[in-house]
Design a protein around this motif. Sequence first.
Motif, PDB file in Angstrom:
ATOM      1  N   VAL A 141     213.763  14.941   4.891  1.00 19.41           N
ATOM      2  CA  VAL A 141     212.561  15.678   5.255  1.00 19.41           C
ATOM      3  C   VAL A 141     211.662  14.759   6.077  1.00 19.41           C
ATOM      4  O   VAL A 141     211.470  13.585   5.728  1.00 19.41           O
ATOM      5  CB  VAL A 141     211.823  16.165   3.981  1.00 19.41           C
ATOM      6  CG1 VAL A 141     210.472  16.774   4.331  1.00 19.41           C
ATOM      7  CG2 VAL A 141     212.696  17.162   3.230  1.00 19.41           C
ATOM      8  N   THR A 166     213.745  22.405  10.832  1.00 16.31           N
ATOM      9  CA  THR A 166     215.119  22.827  10.524  1.00 16.31           C
ATOM     10  C   THR A 166     215.702  23.595  11.708  1.00 16.31           C
ATOM     11  O   THR A 166     216.894  23.482  11.991  1.00 16.31           O
ATOM     12  CB  THR A 166     215.151  23.697   9.260  1.00 16.31           C
ATOM     13  OG1 THR A 166     214.253  24.801   9.409  1.00 16.31           O
ATOM     14  CG2 THR A 166     214.764  22.891   8.029  1.00 16.31           C
ATOM     15  N   LYS A 191     216.829  22.777   0.569  1.00 17.76           N
ATOM     16  CA  LYS A 191     215.967  21.608   0.436  1.00 17.76           C
ATOM     17  C   LYS A 191     216.130  21.053  -0.969  1.00 17.76           C
ATOM     18  O   LYS A 191     215.903  21.759  -1.954  1.00 17.76           O
ATOM     19  CB  LYS A 191     214.505  21.969   0.700  1.00 17.76           C
ATOM     20  CG  LYS A 191     213.582  20.755   0.696  1.00 17.76           C
ATOM     21  CD  LYS A 191     212.145  21.165   0.989  1.00 17.76           C
ATOM     22  CE  LYS A 191     211.235  19.940   1.012  1.00 17.76           C
ATOM     23  NZ  LYS A 191     209.812  20.310   1.227  1.00 17.76           N
ATOM     24  N   TRP A 196     217.112  17.707   3.345  1.00 18.23           N
ATOM     25  CA  TRP A 196     217.703  19.003   3.637  1.00 18.23           C
ATOM     26  C   TRP A 196     219.214  18.842   3.657  1.00 18.23           C
ATOM     27  O   TRP A 196     219.723  17.829   4.148  1.00 18.23           O
ATOM     28  CB  TRP A 196     217.250  19.520   5.004  1.00 18.23           C
ATOM     29  CG  TRP A 196     215.815  19.925   5.107  1.00 18.23           C
ATOM     30  CD1 TRP A 196     214.793  19.184   5.636  1.00 18.23           C
ATOM     31  CD2 TRP A 196     215.238  21.166   4.683  1.00 18.23           C
ATOM     32  NE1 TRP A 196     213.618  19.884   5.563  1.00 18.23           N
ATOM     33  CE2 TRP A 196     213.858  21.110   4.989  1.00 18.23           C
ATOM     34  CE3 TRP A 196     215.744  22.314   4.082  1.00 18.23           C
ATOM     35  CZ2 TRP A 196     212.983  22.158   4.719  1.00 18.23           C
ATOM     36  CZ3 TRP A 196     214.877  23.359   3.809  1.00 18.23           C
ATOM     37  CH2 TRP A 196     213.510  23.275   4.130  1.00 18.23           C
TER      38      TRP A 196
END
Length: 216
Positions: A141, A166, A191, A196
Motif C-alpha cells: 500500500v 490499484t 487488501k 494489496w
Amino acid sequence: MQTWTVKNGESLDLFGDEILSRGAQKHIRLRNKQRGNEETHHHPEEKIKQLEANKDKIKGDILEIFAGQGNLTGFYEKHGKVTALTRETTGDSYKYVYTLASEGKKFNVIDIDGYGYPSGFMDIIFKLMKKDCLLIITFPVIGVQCLNGIYEQHFVNNWKSTRPTTGDVIGATTDYGLRHWYLPKLVDLKKIKPIWRFIFDCERVKATEFTGTRNR
C-alpha cells in the motif's frame, strides 16, 4: 570478539566460524518461523484464503518467487509442482528468473510475493508463462514505505503515477502483458493490511486476432 574478513567476503571469528550479520540472522529466524508455520507478519493465512477462492485455477507448474517455504508454499505443493525461489536455494531471485527464461521454463501459476514492489520482474515475467497463466503479485500500500523523489520517479517509470492506485497497477500490468501478447484480466484483488494482492488471469492472444490484422 575480534573478526577479520577473508577474500570471499565472509566475516569470521577467531575459531574460523562465520559470523552472520544482523540482517542475515533476522532472515534465518524468519525462515525458521515460516518452515514451522509460526510466521504471521507476512500474512500467509490471509493470502491462502484468497488463493482458496481461486484454487480451481491453481494447478500444474507453479513458480513461487521469494518463497518462504512455509504455509503458502505448502498450499501450492498440494495443487501442483512448485519451483520455489529462495535466497538459500537459488540465490538472487531477480537474476534467477532470467536463468529460468533462458532455459525455456514455462509456468501455469506465478506468484511474486516480495517485500517490496514487483517492478523488477514485470519486463521478464511474461516470458515465463504458459499459454494460460495465473499471475499473483504483492504490491505494498502506498505510504507503507517512506516516499521520496526517487520512489516517486520509480513509480512513474513503472506504474505511471507518483502515487499508483490499484487502477494504475492494473493498467500498467495490462500494458506489460500486451508487450508480450498476453492479455491480463483481473480476477481478484484483496487488501491484506499493508499490502494489496492482485490475481490476474493471463491469456496468450494472437496478434492478428487482437489487432484485427490479416496476414497476406
